[in-house]
Design an enzyme around this catalytic site. Structure first.
Site, short mmCIF file in Angstrom:
data_model
loop_
_atom_site.label_atom_id
_atom_site.label_comp_id
_atom_site.label_asym_id
_atom_site.label_seq_id
_atom_site.Cartn_x
_atom_site.Cartn_y
_atom_site.Cartn_z
N ASN A 206 -35.01 -20.22 10.93
CA ASN A 206 -34.67 -21.63 11.16
C ASN A 206 -35.91 -22.51 11.20
O ASN A 206 -35.91 -23.62 10.69
CB ASN A 206 -33.89 -21.77 12.47
CG ASN A 206 -32.40 -21.54 12.27
OD1 ASN A 206 -31.96 -21.22 11.16
ND2 ASN A 206 -31.62 -21.71 13.32
N GLY A 255 -31.05 -32.54 11.99
CA GLY A 255 -30.35 -32.66 13.28
C GLY A 255 -29.51 -31.41 13.47
O GLY A 255 -29.80 -30.36 12.91
N CYS A 258 -28.97 -26.54 15.82
CA CYS A 258 -29.86 -25.38 15.62
C CYS A 258 -31.32 -25.73 15.41
O CYS A 258 -32.17 -25.35 16.22
CB CYS A 258 -29.34 -24.55 14.45
SG CYS A 258 -27.62 -24.07 14.69
N LYS A 261 -33.23 -27.40 18.34
CA LYS A 261 -33.32 -26.49 19.50
C LYS A 261 -34.23 -25.29 19.18
O LYS A 261 -35.05 -24.90 20.00
CB LYS A 261 -31.91 -26.01 19.84
CG LYS A 261 -31.79 -24.98 20.91
CD LYS A 261 -30.34 -24.77 21.29
CE LYS A 261 -29.54 -23.97 20.31
NZ LYS A 261 -29.84 -22.54 20.25
C1 UGA Z 1 -28.97 -23.97 10.19
C2 UGA Z 1 -29.45 -22.89 9.20
O1 UGA Z 1 -29.46 -23.42 7.87
C3 UGA Z 1 -28.55 -21.67 9.25
O2 UGA Z 1 -29.05 -20.65 8.39
C4 UGA Z 1 -28.51 -21.14 10.70
O3 UGA Z 1 -27.67 -20.01 10.83
C5 UGA Z 1 -27.99 -22.25 11.62
O4 UGA Z 1 -28.89 -23.38 11.52
C6 UGA Z 1 -27.94 -21.71 13.02
O5 UGA Z 1 -28.98 -21.35 13.57
O6 UGA Z 1 -26.85 -21.54 13.56
P1 UGA Z 1 -27.10 -25.89 10.18
O7 UGA Z 1 -27.84 -26.46 11.34
O8 UGA Z 1 -25.63 -25.69 10.30
O9 UGA Z 1 -27.69 -24.42 9.79
O10 UGA Z 1 -27.30 -26.84 8.94
P2 UGA Z 1 -28.33 -26.98 7.72
O11 UGA Z 1 -27.55 -27.07 6.48
O12 UGA Z 1 -29.39 -25.97 7.76
O13 UGA Z 1 -28.93 -28.44 8.02
C7 UGA Z 1 -29.72 -28.71 9.19
C8 UGA Z 1 -30.27 -30.11 9.11
O14 UGA Z 1 -31.29 -30.21 8.12
C9 UGA Z 1 -29.25 -31.19 8.75
O15 UGA Z 1 -29.46 -32.32 9.57
C10 UGA Z 1 -29.55 -31.52 7.31
O16 UGA Z 1 -29.19 -32.84 6.97
C11 UGA Z 1 -31.06 -31.34 7.30
N1 UGA Z 1 -31.59 -31.05 5.94
C12 UGA Z 1 -31.26 -29.90 5.30
C13 UGA Z 1 -32.47 -31.95 5.35
O17 UGA Z 1 -32.81 -33.00 5.92
N2 UGA Z 1 -32.98 -31.65 4.11
C14 UGA Z 1 -32.66 -30.51 3.45
O18 UGA Z 1 -33.18 -30.31 2.33
C15 UGA Z 1 -31.77 -29.62 4.05
#
Ligand code: UGA
Length: 440
Positions: A206, A255, A258, A261
């Site tokens: 993460n 945001g 995950c 945190k």
């Molecule tokens: C994240 C991880 O991707 C998962 O592999 C992990 O299992 C999970 O945390 C967890 O620990 O439970 P998640 O928080 O659901 O998953 O969502 P993501 O798709 O990873 O996005 C996280 C944040 O990053 C979002 O706010 C998204 O908008 C932002 N983001 C993502 C960006 O700003 N740019 C990107 O290129 C990708």
């Protein structure tokens, strides 16, 4: 296998349901009676594509059930999985209260050999802590293991069923064999390792992804100053397979429950062993300011925001979820209200998370039933979450409904070419008037 999943939050519920889809007999247990009642009547307490269908399917074929009786659920299981919350403490550390509480309950209820698996994101050394707590309650033999979850909200079912790896952290041959067999039906490569490495893999994964996002956001901030385009830079670096093209979307920062945190958690884990994890501190710092970019852009158009009408499109922290935890939308709205002393009209639209938002946003916010309704007669529109319903709108037509056709795209989600009638401001894009053609 008989699996009991304790905790029906995002991780517990989705992975529990997916284990049942793989043919295991799963009991999902939680102390939250309302949630269990909902699940018993085939209602899904979270918005997650495909989950409800799997709940109905596996409940009706008899290998998925829900209960608040944790004692009984532990007794019936071969494998007990702990998937309860591990919130941040005020100092960024990880609050282990719920995990420890569950370990005590398992210690009191355990009636024969079981494997106790940590699924929650827990600091390195947590399995030892769980082992110690259970051992202090019983002489019955058991093993502990760490099987971290890598699902993303909004694509959780797919991520579990089609994941890229399953990590199994164990320290006994018996637990290793049982857990390999339990996970074999997923047909996903399995990495067996020691428990502490498995625990660290979760935080490292993460934090690395969060680092990629803060890195590309800094490139975007730099691109604006040197006259480059972050989309071109991301494409140019992402095509190098050593870098990879995923998680290079610049925007208003990460945001959710995950990344914010877990980045703080990793810093705290390092601090506890006297290690200064300087890179992660910068990742967090960059992210803590990135949401302000859309407000700076708004102020570059309207140095005085007082009395203006601004539409905020998208509230959840990312598309396909109703989750508002650490959502940039909330910080953006609070900041707009603060800098104008409340003298601003904010109109919001989100396809599914407006009900959740009501409790968290100032009373003055106007909730709108469509993108068009939100942008009509507004002085600027800010895209905060790249929902399909928002980016696939006909923005050329929408711009005509606005007082001023100012579109600030906090996710670089619209596909555009030059047009003098619309002012489009992305993150890390060249500032120019653009015409919107086929959205992404
Ligand atoms: C994240 C991880 O991707 C998962 O592999 C992990 O299992 C999970 O945390 C967890 O620990 O439970 P998640 O928080 O659901 O998953 O969502 P993501 O798709 O990873 O996005 C996280 C944040 O990053 C979002 O706010 C998204 O908008 C932002 N983001 C993502 C960006 O700003 N740019 C990107 O290129 C990708």
């Amino acid at each position: 296998m008989k699996i009991t999943m304790i905790g029906t939050g995002y991780v517990g519920l989705t992975s529990g349901v997916c284990y049942s889809e793989m043919g295991h007999t799963v009991i999902c247990a939680d102390i939250d009676e309302d949630k269990i009642d909902q699940l018993k009547s085939n209602e899904c307490p979270i918005y997650e594509p495909g989950l409800k269908e799997l709940i109905i399917k596996n409940s009706s074929r008899g290998n998925l059930s829900f209960t608040t009786d944790i004692d009984e659920a532990v007794k019936l299981a071969d494998i007990v999985m702990i998937a309860v919350g591990t919130p941040s403490l005020p100092d960024g550390g990880v609050d282990m209260f719920y995990v420890e509480e569950v370990a005590r309950k398992i210690g009191k209820s355990i009636n024969n050999y079981k494997i106790i698996v940590n699924k929650s994101t827990v600091p390195v050394g947590s399995a030892d802590k769980v082992r110690h707590i259970i051992q202090s309650c019983t002489n019955i033999p058991f093993d502990v293991a760490s099987v971290p979850e890598f699902l993303r909200e909004g694509s959780a079912v797919n991520d579990i069923l089609n994941g890229e790896r399953i990590v199994i952290g164990v320290d006994s041959e018996k637990a290793k064999d049982i857990l390999i067999n339990t996970h074999a039906p997923f047909n996903i490569p399995i990495q067996v390792t020691d428990i502490r490495s498995a625990e660290l893999i979760k935080y490292a994964a993460n934090s690395f992804l969060a680092m990629k996002i803060s890195f590309i956001n800094e490139i975007a901030n730099l691109a604006e100053k040197v006259g480059a385009d972050v989309l071109e830079v991301a494409k140019g670096i992402g095509s190098d397979s050593r870098i990879g093209n995923k998680f290079l979307n610049a925007g208003i920062g990460f945001g959710g429950a995950c990344f914010p945190k877990d980045t703080l958690g990793l810093i705290s884990i390092a601090e506890q062993v006297g290690h200064d994890f300087a890179i992660m501190k910068e990742v967090v710092k960059v992210n803590s300011k990135q949401y302000l970019k859309v407000i700076e852009k708004l102020q570059s158009v309207y140095p005085k925001l007082n009395g203006k009408t601004v539409s905020i499109l998208g509230l959840s922290f990312k598309p396909n979820t109703n989750d508002l935890r650490e959502a940039p939308s909330i910080k953006i709205i609070e900041e707009l209200v603060k800098i104008t002393n409340g003298n601003i009209n904010i109109r919001v639209f989100d396809p599914i998370s407006m009900e959740e938002a009501r409790g968290q946003l100032p009373n003055s916010i106007e909730y709108c039933y469509s993108v068009e309704n939100a942008v009509t007669e507004s002085d600027a529109a800010i895209i905060v979450t790249e929902w399909k319903d928002i980016v696939e709108e006909n923005w050329v037509e929408l711009a005509k409904c606005m007082n001023s056709p100012i579109i600030i795209d906090g996710r670089n989600s619209l596909n555009l070419i030059d047009n003098d009638n619309i002012t489009y401001l992305g993150i890390g894009r060249k500032e120019r008037a653009l015409r919107l053609v086929n959205p992404l």
